[in-house]
Design a protein around this motif. Structure first.
Motif, PDB file in Angstrom:
ATOM      1  N   ILE A 162      -4.521   4.706   6.511  1.00  0.00           N
ATOM      2  CA  ILE A 162      -5.130   3.632   5.475  1.00  0.00           C
ATOM      3  C   ILE A 162      -6.123   3.071   6.601  1.00  0.00           C
ATOM      4  O   ILE A 162      -7.530   2.858   6.516  1.00  0.00           O
ATOM      5  N   ASP A 163      -5.987   3.637   7.875  1.00  0.00           N
ATOM      6  CA  ASP A 163      -7.576   3.159   8.831  1.00  0.00           C
ATOM      7  C   ASP A 163      -7.428   3.968   9.691  1.00  0.00           C
ATOM      8  O   ASP A 163      -7.608   5.467   9.543  1.00  0.00           O
ATOM      9  N   ILE A 164      -9.080   4.289  10.154  1.00  0.00           N
ATOM     10  CA  ILE A 164      -9.778   5.606  10.884  1.00  0.00           C
ATOM     11  C   ILE A 164      -9.547   5.556  11.957  1.00  0.00           C
ATOM     12  O   ILE A 164      -8.511   4.921  12.781  1.00  0.00           O
ATOM     13  N   ARG A 190       0.711  -1.124   0.256  1.00  0.00           N
ATOM     14  CA  ARG A 190      -0.056   0.187  -0.381  1.00  0.00           C
ATOM     15  C   ARG A 190       0.875   1.498  -0.146  1.00  0.00           C
ATOM     16  O   ARG A 190       1.938   1.143   0.830  1.00  0.00           O
ATOM     17  N   ASN A 214      -9.014   7.371  15.699  1.00  0.00           N
ATOM     18  CA  ASN A 214      -9.826   7.812  16.646  1.00  0.00           C
ATOM     19  C   ASN A 214      -9.467   9.056  17.481  1.00  0.00           C
ATOM     20  O   ASN A 214      -8.804   9.081  18.138  1.00  0.00           O
ATOM     21  N   MET A 223     -14.372   6.709   7.273  1.00  0.00           N
ATOM     22  CA  MET A 223     -13.167   7.627   7.243  1.00  0.00           C
ATOM     23  C   MET A 223     -13.135   8.834   7.246  1.00  0.00           C
ATOM     24  O   MET A 223     -11.933   9.719   8.162  1.00  0.00           O
ATOM     25  N   LYS A 268     -17.220   2.762   3.006  1.00  0.00           N
ATOM     26  CA  LYS A 268     -15.643   2.684   4.109  1.00  0.00           C
ATOM     27  C   LYS A 268     -14.930   4.504   4.160  1.00  0.00           C
ATOM     28  O   LYS A 268     -14.415   5.041   4.564  1.00  0.00           O
TER      29      LYS A 268
END
Length: 367
Positions: free
Chosen positions: A144-146, A117, A148, A315, A311
């Motif tokens: 790449i990730d949500i 990636r 917090n 995000m 998705k």
């Protein structure tokens, strides 16, 4: 005219020249401008004209499959889908240079992780003058990730969106490239059907002794096409046979070519997950069970694109709190999902208030 020839022919300039009746290739490089000759009986022009129409149809099917809501100012659903259609992917990011959000194609600018990636990318102009040059000011780390986070503040990162699930590569082949062979085959169907009708219209040939007589007969019957349309019974043929049948006189069924085109169109629609009649359709009445079996499960294709887009929305909302969202078009579903009494989509322009669904999240006043 030659002194004012542009150094680069953009898609907009090409369309402008063609709409005005000029050949854009003749304009490029300071060459003289030629008027495009129109010949409605030219089979090549017929195919190219139909292919242009099919390209527009294909793009309309592609960019209107989904409806986007609450996009920031300057962006709308059709712009996002057009970028995905022509480029295959795009990056969404915030620029503190002008306090705007952007969605643009991108190129790798850095390294990749263990899964291949991209970790850092640079935006590319969409149909701009320097289309292949990355915009260094718009270089961002890929999120790449949500995250917090409780703060809805813009960060120096970007979220990537692809039109469909990736293969081994991190870049998708654009729909415009993928659909090209299908559109080319479909564009041949009408000319083939037209040729079949002409070839079986009963036109005959007349024997002539030399080229002079051939020219005289040509004056009487310009071509097979014109003879078929106007009823001229003779066209010139140099040979030793008194009369020659150019066709067998039996009318082939042009519907066979149209069934071929219909099958190709159904296949094209299936690539978008849109309802279609399947690759083979019986000429007689089809039972409901046969129709369902023939159509196949196109829902998974539509779901693939929807899952990726939703998705992406999750995000973006987690990072910037914009409340954007994406759904399958009511027209595609043929269902009135918003209860307004019509199975059509309302406006999905950038954040315009109205009957658009809002996400249950707080958006800061700064945005």
């Amino acid at each position: 005219m030659a002194d004012k020839v542009p150094t680069l022919l953009t898609p907009d300039l090409i369309n402008l020249y063609e709409s005005a009746g000029f050949n854009p290739k003749a304009v490029y490089g300071g060459k003289s401008v030629d008027i495009i000759k129109e010949n409605n009986t030219d089979k090549c022009l017929l195919k190219s004209g139909i292919k242009r129409q099919l390209r527009i149809l294909d793009e309309q099917n592609a960019i209107n499959r989904y409806t986007w809501y609450n996009l920031p100012s300057g962006l709308d659903g059709q712009l996002l889908e057009r970028i995905l259609y022509y480029k295959g992917q795009g990056m969404f990011f915030y620029s503190n240079l002008d306090n705007n959000f952007y969605f643009l194609p991108y190129a790798l600018n850095g390294t990749i992780d263990i899964y291949g990636r991209y970790k850092r990318v640079s935006a590319l102009p969409f149909n701009g003058s320097n289309e292949d040059k990355p915009i260094e000011a718009f270089t961002r780390d890929v999120i790449i990730d949500i995250l917090n986070t409780d703060e809805n503040t813009p960060i120096n990162g970007c979220v990537l969106l692809t039109d469909y699930s990736k293969q081994i590569s991190q870049t998708n082949i654009s729909r415009q490239i993928l659909q090209e062979p299908i559109l080319d085959a479909m564009a041949e169907a009408f000319p083939f059907a037209r040729t079949s009708l002409i070839a079986n219209s009963g036109i005959k040939g007349m024997r002539v002794n030399d080229q002079d007589q051939q020219a005289e007969v040509k004056l009487a019957s310009r071509s097979i096409t014109k003879a078929a349309l106007t009823g001229d019974p003779w066209i010139p043929i140099v040979g030793n046979v008194e009369f020659q049948d150019l066709t067998n006189g039996s009318a082939l069924k042009s519907e066979e070519y149209l069934l071929y085109m219909q099958a190709m169109d159904n296949y094209r629609l299936s690539l978008y997950g849109l309802d279609n009649g399947g690759l083979f359709q019986k000429k007689s009445h089809m039972l409901e069970a046969e129709q369902k079996m023939n159509t196949g499960n196109a829902g998974l294709v539509m779901q693939d694109g929807l899952t990726i887009r939703q998705k992406f929305c999750d995000m973006v909302n987690a990072i910037w709190g914009l409340g954007i969202w994406c759904e399958v078009s009511e027209t595609v579903l043929n269902m009135d999902t918003d209860g307004d009494g019509q199975a059509i989509d309302n406006q999905d322009q950038s954040g315009i208030p109205g009957e658009q669904p809002q996400q249950n999240m707080e958006v800061s006043e700064d945005e």
